[in-house]
Scaffold this motif. Structure first.
Motif, PDB file in Angstrom:
ATOM      1  N   ASP A  24      12.444   3.733  -2.023  1.00  0.00           N
ATOM      2  CA  ASP A  24      11.226   4.506  -1.778  1.00  0.00           C
ATOM      3  C   ASP A  24      10.776   5.252  -3.034  1.00  0.00           C
ATOM      4  N   LYS A  34       7.089   5.820  -7.256  1.00  0.00           N
ATOM      5  CA  LYS A  34       6.952   5.941  -5.811  1.00  0.00           C
ATOM      6  C   LYS A  34       6.401   4.635  -5.252  1.00  0.00           C
ATOM      7  N   ASN A  35       7.189   3.968  -4.418  1.00  0.00           N
ATOM      8  CA  ASN A  35       6.716   2.744  -3.760  1.00  0.00           C
ATOM      9  C   ASN A  35       5.719   3.083  -2.662  1.00  0.00           C
ATOM     10  N   PHE A  36       4.816   2.136  -2.356  1.00  0.00           N
ATOM     11  CA  PHE A  36       4.071   2.264  -1.109  1.00  0.00           C
ATOM     12  C   PHE A  36       4.100   0.939  -0.366  1.00  0.00           C
ATOM     13  N   HIS A  59       3.321   0.237  -6.229  1.00  0.00           N
ATOM     14  CA  HIS A  59       4.017   1.474  -6.582  1.00  0.00           C
ATOM     15  C   HIS A  59       3.180   2.289  -7.552  1.00  0.00           C
ATOM     16  N   THR A  72       3.470  10.877  -4.851  1.00  0.00           N
ATOM     17  CA  THR A  72       3.432  10.577  -3.416  1.00  0.00           C
ATOM     18  C   THR A  72       2.019  10.708  -2.861  1.00  0.00           C
ATOM     19  N   ALA A 117       0.141   7.490  -3.760  1.00  0.00           N
ATOM     20  CA  ALA A 117       0.623   6.379  -2.946  1.00  0.00           C
ATOM     21  C   ALA A 117       0.166   6.509  -1.496  1.00  0.00           C
ATOM     22  N   SER A 118       0.188   7.733  -0.973  1.00  0.00           N
ATOM     23  CA  SER A 118      -0.208   7.950   0.425  1.00  0.00           C
ATOM     24  C   SER A 118      -1.684   7.658   0.643  1.00  0.00           C
ATOM     25  N   ARG A 154      -2.085   3.869   0.658  1.00  0.00           N
ATOM     26  CA  ARG A 154      -1.492   3.282   1.865  1.00  0.00           C
ATOM     27  C   ARG A 154      -2.332   3.550   3.102  1.00  0.00           C
TER      28      ARG A 154
END
Length: 398
Positions: A216, A314-316, A355, A374, A377-378, A381
């Protein structure tokens, strides 16, 4: 003088992210893709579709290549040996790669090298699993030796009674790998690269945060790690690469165990660019993707210095938003220093689709860097800003 042609078996995001590095260096990249819609196809002009489990397909793909390397470890080992026998320059070679393909082979190799291993056993059936659990203590971790990734092919067995429910796993594959469940404080990753001539370089050991078996977040370098533990982990990864004859990038995933043994235990190996090394794209002098290409071509390796005091990846995963680009204006405006990498995949819940990398100016600022990465990424997503402000202090997720 002609520039080399590199063939990558597998058309996922790792092959896709090798393309910019190949282009910058003037190399030609070709990819053997699993389908016309896989991640690398839109980034690599020569992407024939073929079955990597078919030897003739691999032999045909090898025509005109200077070196063949991999986006994944799933090509049958016997096929790799047949390719070598046919004169194909396979990097990493099958004798090395089998240690990443088969977890039982890997565990035996780590024992042979006298490096920190959890207690483990090859178990052919439920009775052997129960004996192992009774000896080492429950719960135990049961793994399929081949084919698992991102938490797939792994299960926690809590008791001898629960072991009876694993029969179908033994029917599908036997023997399986049983491991003692490790008590650890966090997960780490030691990333190195090695050439066929034996030159090797390491990046700093990083802190990885896993959620549901999937990487993550990564914090590079790992903060608050004792110098001697970081050095020992780096040395272990370099020794594995050298002793096993690894070429290209090697990721050694670790459990940190403060005050116990060397301070870490080895979890798994990957012999290719790895999710825990994505931070190097924007946070290191040489990315893991460029380094992998240099290494398999036996070229001098690049510097691995970090470009800031701390870097966060940070992955998404796939979420509510199907139109990722529609969220880019808001996401990019929220953090102009963020670097976004999308994999060109269709969106499905739980699927890795991209990411975010962000370099911080101070290790004391790590919570802010994580929060800002984050946020970006959020937004991508979900297609919107989070309903509530992200917490100022991050706790590691279970």
């Amino acid at each position: 003088m002609t520039f080399p042609v590199i063939g990558v078996v597998g058309g996922g995001q790792l092959a896709r992210m090798m393309a910019p590095a190949a282009t910058a260096l003037g190399f030609e990249l070709r990819v053997l893709a699993e389908g016309e819609d896989v991640s690398a196809v839109s980034a690599v002009s020569s992407s024939p579709v073929g079955d990597y489990k078919d030897l003739q397909t691999l032999l045909d793909f090898a025509q005109g290549l200077d070196v063949m390397t991999f986006d994944h470890e799933h090509v049958p080992t016997d096929h790799l040996r047949a390719l070598q026998d046919a004169g194909v320059n396979v990097q990493p070679g099958p004798d090395a790669l089998v240690n990443a393909q088969d977890k039982l082979v890997m565990r035996a190799a780590i024992d042979r090298l006298e490096l920190p291993n959890p207690a483990w056993a090859s178990v052919p059936d439920v009775a052997a699993l129960v004996s192992f659990g009774d000896e080492t203590g429950w719960p135990v971790v049961l793994k399929m030796p081949r084919g698992g990734y991102d938490g797939k092919g792994v299960r926690i067995v809590a008791s001898a009674e629960e072991a009876a429910d694993t029969t179908e796993w033994f029917d599908a594959m036997s023997p399986l790998l049983a491991e003692a469940k490790v008590e650890f404080t966090r997960e780490l990753s030691a990333l190195v690269a090695r050439t066929p001539d034996g030159e090797s370089r390491a990046w700093p050991v990083v802190h990885t945060i896993q959620v549901d078996g999937v990487c993550d977040e990564v914090i590079a370098p790992a903060l608050d790690i004792p110098v001697e533990v970081a050095a020992a982990a780096e040395d272990a990864a370099l020794r594995i690469a050298g002793e096993l004859g690894v070429t290209g990038v090697l990721a050694v995933e670790l459990f940190e165990t403060p005050g116990v043994g060397a301070g870490f235990l080895i979890n798994e190996l990957a012999m290719r660019p790895h999710n825990t090394g994505h931070w190097t794209q924007d946070g290191s002098v040489t990315s893991q993707f460029e380094q992998h290409l240099r290494a398999v071509l036996n070229l001098p390796l690049g510097a691995t210095d970090v470009l800031g005091p701390v870097v966060v990846m940070k992955n998404f995963l796939g979420g509510d938003n199907q139109d990722l680009f529609s969220a880019f204006p808001m996401a990019l405006a929220s953090e102009p220093a963020a670097k976004v990498h999308c994999y060109g995949k269709s969106v499905r819940p739980g699927r890795k689709i991209g990411h975010v990398n962000l370099v911080g100016s101070s290790t004391a600022d790590v919570d802010s860097v994580r929060r800002r990465a984050t946020m970006v990424a959020s937004i991508i997503r979900d297609g919107r800003a989070p309903a509530e402000e992200l917490p100022s202090t991050f706790e590691e997720k279970p």
